[in-house]
Design an enzyme around this catalytic site. Structure first.
Site, PDB file in Angstrom:
ATOM      1  N   HIS A   1      -9.579   1.696   0.899  1.00 41.67           N
ATOM      2  CA  HIS A   1      -9.681   0.697   1.826  1.00 41.67           C
ATOM      3  C   HIS A   1     -10.654   0.778   2.743  1.00 41.67           C
ATOM      4  O   HIS A   1     -10.334   0.557   4.199  1.00 41.67           O
ATOM      5  CB  HIS A   1      -8.135   0.543   2.318  1.00 41.67           C
ATOM      6  CG  HIS A   1      -7.442  -0.733   2.833  1.00 41.67           C
ATOM      7  ND1 HIS A   1      -8.141  -1.614   3.747  1.00 41.67           N
ATOM      8  CD2 HIS A   1      -6.720  -1.298   2.390  1.00 41.67           C
ATOM      9  CE1 HIS A   1      -7.578  -2.551   4.031  1.00 41.67           C
ATOM     10  NE2 HIS A   1      -6.387  -2.619   2.907  1.00 41.67           N
TER      11      HIS A   1
ATOM     12  N   GLU B   1     -11.387  -4.164  -2.673  1.00 40.95           N
ATOM     13  CA  GLU B   1     -10.429  -3.014  -3.162  1.00 40.95           C
ATOM     14  C   GLU B   1     -10.436  -3.075  -4.723  1.00 40.95           C
ATOM     15  O   GLU B   1      -9.622  -4.171  -5.310  1.00 40.95           O
ATOM     16  CB  GLU B   1      -9.138  -2.894  -2.378  1.00 40.95           C
ATOM     17  CG  GLU B   1      -9.222  -2.801  -0.884  1.00 40.95           C
ATOM     18  CD  GLU B   1      -8.186  -3.880  -0.192  1.00 40.95           C
ATOM     19  OE1 GLU B   1      -6.805  -3.281  -0.425  1.00 40.95           O
ATOM     20  OE2 GLU B   1      -8.221  -4.531   0.474  1.00 40.95           O
TER      21      GLU B   1
ATOM     22  N   HIS C   1       0.916  -1.204   0.016  1.00 40.41           N
ATOM     23  CA  HIS C   1      -0.153   0.023  -0.001  1.00 40.41           C
ATOM     24  C   HIS C   1       0.940   1.369  -0.030  1.00 40.41           C
ATOM     25  O   HIS C   1       0.425   2.089   0.667  1.00 40.41           O
ATOM     26  CB  HIS C   1      -0.767   0.145   1.157  1.00 40.41           C
ATOM     27  CG  HIS C   1      -1.963  -1.050   1.137  1.00 40.41           C
ATOM     28  ND1 HIS C   1      -2.436  -1.573   0.070  1.00 40.41           N
ATOM     29  CD2 HIS C   1      -2.538  -1.690   2.039  1.00 40.41           C
ATOM     30  CE1 HIS C   1      -3.416  -2.512   0.126  1.00 40.41           C
ATOM     31  NE2 HIS C   1      -3.594  -2.710   1.501  1.00 40.41           N
TER      32      HIS C   1
HETATM   33  C1  BGC Z   1      -4.290  -6.518   2.118  1.00 34.13           C
HETATM   34  C2  BGC Z   1      -3.825  -7.302   3.318  1.00 34.13           C
HETATM   35  C3  BGC Z   1      -3.409  -6.434   4.130  1.00 34.13           C
HETATM   36  C4  BGC Z   1      -4.339  -5.213   4.622  1.00 34.13           C
HETATM   37  C5  BGC Z   1      -3.947  -4.606   5.415  1.00 34.13           C
HETATM   38  C6  BGC Z   1      -5.270  -5.542   2.514  1.00 34.13           C
HETATM   39  O1  BGC Z   1      -5.592  -4.775   1.400  1.00 34.13           O
HETATM   40  O2  BGC Z   1      -4.476  -7.445   0.865  1.00 34.13           O
HETATM   41  O3  BGC Z   1      -3.037  -8.384   2.902  1.00 34.13           O
HETATM   42  O4  BGC Z   1      -2.959  -7.193   5.411  1.00 34.13           O
HETATM   43  O5  BGC Z   1      -4.769  -4.747   3.248  1.00 34.13           O
HETATM   44  O6  BGC Z   1      -4.590  -4.411   6.601  1.00 34.13           O
END
Ligand code: BGC
Length: 382
Positions: free
Chosen positions: A210, A348, A136
């Site tokens: 998210h 997402e 991210h």
């Molecule tokens: C990911 C997870 C990650 C989470 C963060 C998601 O978008 O796919 O692997 O732990 O975001 O909290």
């Protein structure tokens, strides 16, 4: 389209909705300017604002920190409103321990293997913050940046323009990236996100949102009884670090088959190696529609107990369905309840994880002179 910084219009609060209208029991209907209030301050004194918007039967609050959707309220089949997105009631918790609750994600949604890729023959190392990989956008991604916010009303729509400029080299990514995200609430109560970005050097971009959904209300327990449909015949299996292997595997005959709506809990404990590795669902679905010029339907989420539904449309080719596997009871939401594994899920919209290292995946490269544009629409019902 202009992507430069803008000044927040002064006096917007005076002209718009009152907090009581947005947060209380009144039936909010559209067309009025979003209202700004102080949410808290960062350690360095930077003020973080909360913007309250309402239209149709949807009410939301958005923070200037991370563009975070701090709450999103919709009614159930009896007209009872609940906040259906996980979050916190204070800025300190967002800064200290948020697993991206409600946030805008950039520059690169999901993972890049070892945080490395090559562009135009040059190797780049971006910030690594998830074991050996980058997740991210790195440790200080767009979710931890302060965005400039400007409210708007346009016909029957209300919304916010969110601006952030990511400087050349930030988190290791090349190029100054100017980002504009538009959150629109339509008179039907749909929440539409339009993402735009330009760069002055060749770079990679993959923006998403998210939100952690629990359509029975945040803090109400597991989402395993929610029914989910995803219009995808394939998904991208991963290695133990959740990096795609490159295979586009068929969902047919596996727990990953959501082509017909099914309860999330039905197969989540199947002894499938991919579910064991990820501790549940945490994968990218390859949407059957592919990349489309206009947003097309990709998924429906329904909570049978309340009747609340979420339908999603996007022009992106992928969808990360994450079943809240790493929530571990250590975080407490605004309602005073702790969040445990599976108490929410994320949907997402995105290009595929680790695309910069997979020539066969749709490209995430953005070049000077091009404009990155994607849209995702959330439609609520009951
Ligand atoms: C990911 C997870 C990650 C989470 C963060 C998601 O978008 O796919 O692997 O732990 O975001 O909290």
């Amino acid at each position: 389209m202009e992507l430069s910084r803008r000044t927040v219009i002064a006096g917007a609060a005076a002209a718009g909705l009152t907090a009581a209208t947005v947060g209380g029991t009144a039936h909010a209907t559209g067309g009025r300017k979003p209202v700004k209030s102080l949410f808290g301050k960062l350690a360095d004194g930077t003020k973080i604002y909360s913007w309250a918007l309402a239209n149709g039967r949807t009410r939301m609050k958005v923070l200037s920190y991370g563009g975070i959707v701090q709450s999103l309220e919709i009614p159930d089949r009896h007209g009872r409103y609940k906040n259906v997105s996980l979050g916190f009631d204070n800025i300190e918790d967002y800064v200290a321990s948020s697993p991206y609750f409600g946030a805008l994600i950039g520059r690169y949604g999901n993972r890049i293997g070892k945080g490395q890729f090559t562009l135009d023959g040059k190797k780049y190392q971006v910030n690594v913050n998830d074991g050996a990989n980058s997740l991210h956008g790195g440790a200080q991604g767009f979710d931890k940046r302060v965005w400039d916010i400007e409210p708007f009303t346009k016909g029957s729509d209300v919304g916010l323009y969110l601006y952030y400029t990511s400087v050349d080299g930030e988190m290791g990514y090349p190029g100054t990236l100017k980002v504009k995200v538009t959150y629109t609430l339509t008179k039907q109560g749909d929440w539409r996100i339009d993402y735009e970005a330009t760069t002055d050097k060749t770079t990679v971009v993959n923006l998403t949102s998210h939100v952690y959904w629990n359509l029975a209300g945040e803090g109400s327990g597991t989402i395993e009884d929610h029914e989910l449909q995803i219009a995808a015949s394939r998904y991208t299996p991963t290695d133990s670090g959740l990096i795609p292997t490159g295979e586009l595997a068929k969902v047919s005959g596996t727990p990953f088959d959501f082509r017909k709506a099914k309860p999330i809990g039905r197969d989540i404990r199947a002894a499938h190696p991919q579910l064991i590795t990820a501790k549940g669902f945490d994968h990218n679905w390859v949407l059957d529609k592919g990349i489309t010029a206009q947003p097309a339907h990709i998924a429906t989420l329904r909570d049978p107990s309340s009747g609340r539904t979420l339908r999603m449309a996007t022009n992106e080719p992928g969808l990360q369905f994450y079943s809240g596997n790493f929530l571990d009871g250590t975080l407490t939401g605004p309602g005073g309840r702790t969040y445990r594994q599976g108490d929410a899920l994320c949907l997402e919209t995105q290009h595929f994880p680790d695309s910069p290292n997979h020539a066969s995946f749709p490209t995430t490269v953005l070049k000077p002179g091009q404009t990155y544009r994607t849209t995702t629409v959330h439609s609520f019902g009951c």
